[in-house]
Design an enzyme around this catalytic site. Structure first.
Site, PDB file in Angstrom:
ATOM      1  N   ASN A  79      27.908  42.792  47.229  1.00 11.46           N
ATOM      2  CA  ASN A  79      27.564  42.400  48.601  1.00 11.46           C
ATOM      3  C   ASN A  79      27.784  43.555  49.566  1.00 11.46           C
ATOM      4  O   ASN A  79      28.547  44.475  49.281  1.00 11.46           O
ATOM      5  CB  ASN A  79      28.497  41.265  49.098  1.00 11.46           C
ATOM      6  CG  ASN A  79      28.285  39.957  48.362  1.00 11.46           C
ATOM      7  OD1 ASN A  79      27.196  39.682  47.875  1.00 11.46           O
ATOM      8  ND2 ASN A  79      29.329  39.151  48.290  1.00 11.46           N
ATOM      9  N   ILE A  80      27.140  43.450  50.704  1.00  3.46           N
ATOM     10  CA  ILE A  80      27.538  44.284  51.835  1.00  3.46           C
ATOM     11  C   ILE A  80      28.473  43.405  52.663  1.00  3.46           C
ATOM     12  O   ILE A  80      28.112  42.274  53.016  1.00  3.46           O
ATOM     13  CB  ILE A  80      26.326  44.700  52.696  1.00  3.46           C
ATOM     14  CG1 ILE A  80      25.330  45.540  51.879  1.00  3.46           C
ATOM     15  CG2 ILE A  80      26.797  45.427  53.941  1.00  3.46           C
ATOM     16  CD1 ILE A  80      25.589  47.010  51.815  1.00  3.46           C
ATOM     17  N   LYS A  92      32.651  40.227  44.687  1.00  5.91           N
ATOM     18  CA  LYS A  92      33.783  40.187  43.757  1.00  5.91           C
ATOM     19  C   LYS A  92      33.536  41.027  42.500  1.00  5.91           C
ATOM     20  O   LYS A  92      34.444  41.668  41.982  1.00  5.91           O
ATOM     21  CB  LYS A  92      34.112  38.740  43.388  1.00  5.91           C
ATOM     22  CG  LYS A  92      34.596  37.951  44.605  1.00  5.91           C
ATOM     23  CD  LYS A  92      35.023  36.558  44.280  1.00  5.91           C
ATOM     24  CE  LYS A  92      35.111  35.701  45.533  1.00  5.91           C
ATOM     25  NZ  LYS A  92      36.000  36.200  46.573  1.00  5.91           N
ATOM     26  N   GLU A  94      30.306  34.523  41.402  1.00 12.13           N
ATOM     27  CA  GLU A  94      29.321  34.784  42.454  1.00 12.13           C
ATOM     28  C   GLU A  94      27.940  35.068  41.876  1.00 12.13           C
ATOM     29  O   GLU A  94      27.074  35.597  42.571  1.00 12.13           O
ATOM     30  CB  GLU A  94      29.782  35.927  43.364  1.00 12.13           C
ATOM     31  CG  GLU A  94      30.896  35.482  44.304  1.00 12.13           C
ATOM     32  CD  GLU A  94      31.297  36.524  45.318  1.00 12.13           C
ATOM     33  OE1 GLU A  94      31.841  36.134  46.361  1.00 12.13           O
ATOM     34  OE2 GLU A  94      31.113  37.736  45.073  1.00 12.13           O
ATOM     35  N   ASN A 109      43.934  31.674  41.288  1.00 12.65           N
ATOM     36  CA  ASN A 109      45.056  31.532  42.216  1.00 12.65           C
ATOM     37  C   ASN A 109      45.434  30.048  42.230  1.00 12.65           C
ATOM     38  O   ASN A 109      44.828  29.239  41.521  1.00 12.65           O
ATOM     39  CB  ASN A 109      44.723  32.102  43.603  1.00 12.65           C
ATOM     40  CG  ASN A 109      43.560  31.375  44.273  1.00 12.65           C
ATOM     41  OD1 ASN A 109      43.278  30.215  43.974  1.00 12.65           O
ATOM     42  ND2 ASN A 109      42.874  32.060  45.171  1.00 12.65           N
ATOM     43  N   GLY A 165      53.549  37.238  44.132  1.00 15.80           N
ATOM     44  CA  GLY A 165      53.376  38.005  42.903  1.00 15.80           C
ATOM     45  C   GLY A 165      52.369  37.399  41.950  1.00 15.80           C
ATOM     46  O   GLY A 165      51.373  36.805  42.366  1.00 15.80           O
ATOM     47  N   ASP A 170      40.527  40.800  43.534  1.00 13.92           N
ATOM     48  CA  ASP A 170      39.527  41.509  42.713  1.00 13.92           C
ATOM     49  C   ASP A 170      40.108  42.848  42.225  1.00 13.92           C
ATOM     50  O   ASP A 170      39.927  43.229  41.062  1.00 13.92           O
ATOM     51  CB  ASP A 170      38.254  41.791  43.527  1.00 13.92           C
ATOM     52  CG  ASP A 170      37.709  40.546  44.219  1.00 13.92           C
ATOM     53  OD1 ASP A 170      37.906  39.446  43.685  1.00 13.92           O
ATOM     54  OD2 ASP A 170      37.096  40.686  45.301  1.00 13.92           O
ATOM     55  N   VAL A 185      45.771  48.011  48.346  1.00 11.92           N
ATOM     56  CA  VAL A 185      44.506  47.509  48.913  1.00 11.92           C
ATOM     57  C   VAL A 185      44.748  46.707  50.201  1.00 11.92           C
ATOM     58  O   VAL A 185      44.004  46.853  51.180  1.00 11.92           O
ATOM     59  CB  VAL A 185      43.742  46.664  47.854  1.00 11.92           C
ATOM     60  CG1 VAL A 185      42.553  45.943  48.474  1.00 11.92           C
ATOM     61  CG2 VAL A 185      43.267  47.571  46.725  1.00 11.92           C
TER      62      VAL A 185
HETATM   63  O1  RIB Z   1      36.891  38.802  47.177  1.00 11.31           O
HETATM   64  C1  RIB Z   1      36.404  39.465  48.313  1.00 11.31           C
HETATM   65  C2  RIB Z   1      34.923  39.499  48.314  1.00 11.31           C
HETATM   66  O2  RIB Z   1      34.426  38.179  48.451  1.00 11.31           O
HETATM   67  C3  RIB Z   1      34.283  40.263  49.447  1.00 11.31           C
HETATM   68  O3  RIB Z   1      34.095  41.618  49.134  1.00 11.31           O
HETATM   69  C4  RIB Z   1      33.011  39.494  49.735  1.00 11.31           C
HETATM   70  O4  RIB Z   1      31.849  40.236  49.489  1.00 11.31           O
HETATM   71  C5  RIB Z   1      33.085  38.247  48.863  1.00 11.31           C
HETATM   72  O5  RIB Z   1      32.331  38.365  47.724  1.00 11.31           O
END
Ligand code: RIB
Length: 284
Positions: A11-12, A40, A139, A183, A213, A240, A269
């Site tokens: 994705n952007i 993701k 996704e 999660n 954690g 991710d 991150v």
């Molecule tokens: O897990 C984060 C991601 O979820 C983002 O980068 C967004 O694009 C969605 O896919």
């Protein structure tokens, strides 16, 4: 270092930093804005690659300008094989809102990610054959994940699925997984306890607990790692990055090392805006 194939979304991300999240019917002004690469699948592939593994990435982008940008970006990242199919759709996009207390809200429009069909995977079967570990998330179409699970397991590959965003998965596929990454919310959504999942046949569960954690659980062992205390500004994509890093370092004989390493990666991150943070390449 492992040989990893990630099949998944790209994705952007349109990231809006806001003081507080807007309420329904409210219009607010962001404090700042950034456009970054996300999705993701792409986030996992980025993390596995930057932490030293040989990574192949299979994804779909649109024929729009974003698709052209994404293809150039992915090619610059230097994946071993980057099979990016262009589809007559728009490239996946995400609106990401991050508030001052580092909470986030994400809305995605999958676009081309929805066209990553089993037939695209079939055309790229060599990528499954040449890698040892296959990473999946939710996704892309569910039928594609099911197809990959069946094919990869037939070929004796290790398959890990991140159940994000949460969606149901039939037991016949669930039980083939070498690792289910969830999660607490995703686990609750699934409606099965960890014991039930392991009894069903899932080989291991990687449970991410955010600030608390993570845990790696099998029928034989439970390994834990506390999260490092850091000044988090944006937790988008931390899960991710954690998963990509965990499997980059994955070694059945030393899970604690993989868990500790992935935790360090996620802790870096969250200290920066965006899901893909180049600094993780410096983490040892
Ligand atoms: O897990 C984060 C991601 O979820 C983002 O980068 C967004 O694009 C969605 O896919």
């Amino acid at each position: 270092m492992n040989n990893i194939l990630v099949v998944g979304s790209v994705n952007i991300d349109y990231i809006f930093n806001v003081k507080n999240m807007p309420k329904p019917s409210e219009t607010i002004t962001a404090k700042s804005f950034k456009k970054q690469y996300g999705g993701k699948g792409c986030n996992q592939a980025f993390s596995a690659k930057l932490t030293g593994s040989n990574v192949d990435f299979l994804a779909c982008v649109g024929t729009d300008g974003d698709g052209v940008e994404v293809k150039k970006y992915l090619s610059d990242l230097g994946f071993c094989n980057c099979s990016i199919k262009e589809c007559d759709e728009s490239t996946g996009k995400a609106i990401v809102m991050v508030s001052d207390d580092s909470e986030n809200m994400i809305v995605i429009t999958p676009g081309a990610n929805n066209l990553l069909t089993p037939s695209v995977v079939e055309q790229n079967m060599d990528l499954i054959e040449k890698n040892d570990i296959i990473l999946l998330q939710n996704e892309i179409p569910e039928q594609t994940n099911y197809y990959i699970i069946n094919k990869a397991k037939e070929k004796g590959k290790y398959v890990a699925l991140n159940l994000a965003p949460a969606r149901h998965i039939p037991d016949e596929y669930l039980k083939q997984l070498d690792c289910l990454v969830v999660n607490e919310i995703e686990l609750k959504f699934l409606g099965k306890s960890i014991e039930e999942l392991l009894d069903l046949g899932v080989k291991s569960i990687l449970l991410t607990l955010g600030k608390k954690g993570s845990k790696y659980i099998t029928k034989k062992e439970k390994i834990e790692c506390d999260a490092e205390k850091v000044n988090a500004v944006d937790t988008t994509g931390a899960g991710d990055a954690f998963m990509g890093a965990f499997f980059s370092m994955y070694n059945e004989g030393d899970i604690q090392k993989s868990l500790d390493f992935a935790t360090r990666v996620a802790s870096v991150v969250v200290q920066y805006t965006g899901a893909q943070v180049k600094k993780i390449s410096l983490i040892k």
